[in-house]
Design a protein around this motif. Structure first.
Motif, PDB file in Angstrom:
ATOM      1  N   GLU A  68       0.829  -1.198   0.000  1.00  0.00           N
ATOM      2  CA  GLU A  68       0.000   0.000   0.000  1.00  0.00           C
ATOM      3  C   GLU A  68       0.864   1.248   0.000  1.00  0.00           C
ATOM      4  OE1 GLU A  68      -2.291   0.279   3.591  1.00  0.00           O
ATOM      5  OE2 GLU A  68      -0.534   0.333   4.887  1.00  0.00           O
ATOM      6  N   ASP A 120       2.917  -0.293  12.030  1.00  0.00           N
ATOM      7  CA  ASP A 120       3.763   0.266  10.963  1.00  0.00           C
ATOM      8  C   ASP A 120       4.836  -0.731  10.523  1.00  0.00           C
ATOM      9  OD1 ASP A 120       3.641   3.373  12.718  1.00  0.00           O
ATOM     10  OD2 ASP A 120       2.547   2.867  10.883  1.00  0.00           O
ATOM     11  N   ARG A 159      -2.227  11.518  -6.398  1.00  0.00           N
ATOM     12  CA  ARG A 159      -3.023  10.593  -5.604  1.00  0.00           C
ATOM     13  C   ARG A 159      -3.152   9.241  -6.301  1.00  0.00           C
ATOM     14  NH1 ARG A 159      -7.888   8.378  -5.163  1.00  0.00           N
ATOM     15  NH2 ARG A 159      -8.738   7.991  -3.088  1.00  0.00           N
ATOM     16  N   TYR A 170       1.236  13.812  -0.888  1.00  0.00           N
ATOM     17  CA  TYR A 170      -0.015  13.104  -0.605  1.00  0.00           C
ATOM     18  C   TYR A 170       0.307  12.059   0.456  1.00  0.00           C
ATOM     19  CZ  TYR A 170      -3.975   9.976  -1.085  1.00  0.00           C
ATOM     20  OH  TYR A 170      -5.079   9.200  -0.825  1.00  0.00           O
ATOM     21  N   TYR A 171      -0.577  11.954   1.447  1.00  0.00           N
ATOM     22  CA  TYR A 171      -0.407  10.967   2.510  1.00  0.00           C
ATOM     23  C   TYR A 171      -1.659  10.122   2.644  1.00  0.00           C
ATOM     24  CZ  TYR A 171       3.504  13.892   4.065  1.00  0.00           C
ATOM     25  OH  TYR A 171       4.678  14.604   4.136  1.00  0.00           O
ATOM     26  N   SER A 172      -1.469   8.853   2.933  1.00  0.00           N
ATOM     27  CA  SER A 172      -2.611   8.016   3.271  1.00  0.00           C
ATOM     28  C   SER A 172      -3.073   8.358   4.683  1.00  0.00           C
ATOM     29  CB  SER A 172      -2.226   6.538   3.187  1.00  0.00           C
ATOM     30  OG  SER A 172      -1.303   6.212   4.207  1.00  0.00           O
ATOM     31  N   ASP A 173      -4.301   7.980   4.984  1.00  0.00           N
ATOM     32  CA  ASP A 173      -4.843   8.291   6.306  1.00  0.00           C
ATOM     33  C   ASP A 173      -4.031   7.650   7.418  1.00  0.00           C
ATOM     34  OD1 ASP A 173      -8.334   8.170   5.222  1.00  0.00           O
ATOM     35  OD2 ASP A 173      -6.844   9.781   5.132  1.00  0.00           O
ATOM     36  N   SER A 174      -3.453   6.485   7.142  1.00  0.00           N
ATOM     37  CA  SER A 174      -2.761   5.741   8.190  1.00  0.00           C
ATOM     38  C   SER A 174      -1.449   6.383   8.622  1.00  0.00           C
ATOM     39  CB  SER A 174      -2.504   4.305   7.729  1.00  0.00           C
ATOM     40  OG  SER A 174      -1.701   4.301   6.561  1.00  0.00           O
ATOM     41  N   ARG A 215      -0.719   9.955   7.794  1.00  0.00           N
ATOM     42  CA  ARG A 215      -0.806  11.426   7.831  1.00  0.00           C
ATOM     43  C   ARG A 215      -0.620  11.923   9.259  1.00  0.00           C
ATOM     44  NH1 ARG A 215      -5.467  11.836   5.520  1.00  0.00           N
ATOM     45  NH2 ARG A 215      -4.599  11.964   3.422  1.00  0.00           N
ATOM     46  N   ASP A 216       0.077  12.988   9.419  1.00  0.00           N
ATOM     47  CA  ASP A 216       0.358  13.646  10.705  1.00  0.00           C
ATOM     48  C   ASP A 216       1.449  12.955  11.509  1.00  0.00           C
ATOM     49  OD1 ASP A 216      -3.171  14.278  11.147  1.00  0.00           O
ATOM     50  OD2 ASP A 216      -1.652  15.546  10.208  1.00  0.00           O
ATOM     51  N   ARG A 217       1.956  11.793  11.041  1.00  0.00           N
ATOM     52  CA  ARG A 217       3.072  11.125  11.725  1.00  0.00           C
ATOM     53  C   ARG A 217       4.293  11.019  10.829  1.00  0.00           C
ATOM     54  NH1 ARG A 217       2.645   5.908  13.109  1.00  0.00           N
ATOM     55  NH2 ARG A 217       1.172   5.446  11.408  1.00  0.00           N
TER      56      ARG A 217
END
Length: 128
Positions: free
Chosen positions: A46, A90, A108, A59-63, A65-67
């Motif tokens: 993925e 992870d 994306r 672009y970041y996946s939800d899993s 994003r922010d980390r």
């Protein structure tokens, strides 16, 4: 075709950080979309974090994003992935993937698909 070599994987405790590097040769990354993809045991590969080599859009996946933070150094033809607040989920082999921007519609769509060119992967293991 671009050749990709990943480095920087390893074993880290939950909450720790790692930085992965993807060094490219054979082509200028400014013409490519580049991303970090991962594959955990028993799961499909993925996309996690992707960047446009020309203008730095990300672009970041939800899993992740922010980390996680993806960045590039065009002078070194290298892309990085800074991973913070790592979790056991992870744990995976992390692959660098690239595709010429002219052959894919959007950043994306590149990140949710399977790129043309791959590195050999680097193992990231997060212990609980």
């Amino acid at each position: 075709q671009v050749q990709l070599v990943e480095s920087g994987g390893g074993l880290v405790q939950t909450g720790g950080s790692l930085t992965l590097s993807c060094a490219a040769s054979g082509a200028y990354l400014g013409y490519y979309f580049i991303g970090w993809f991962r594959q955990a045991p028993g799961k499909e590969r993925e996309g996690g974090a992707c960047i446009s080599g020309s203008d730095g859009r990300v672009y970041y996946s939800d899993s992740v994003r922010d980390r996680f933070t993806i960045s590039k150094d065009n002078a070194k033809n290298t892309v990085y992935l800074q991973m913070n607040n790592l979790r056991p989920e992870d744990t995976a082999i992390y692959y660098c993937g690239a595709q010429n921007r002219g052959s894919v519609l959007t950043l994306r769509s590149f990140c949710v698909g399977l790129p043309d060119d791959w590195g050999q992967g680097t193992q990231v293991t997060v212990s609980s």
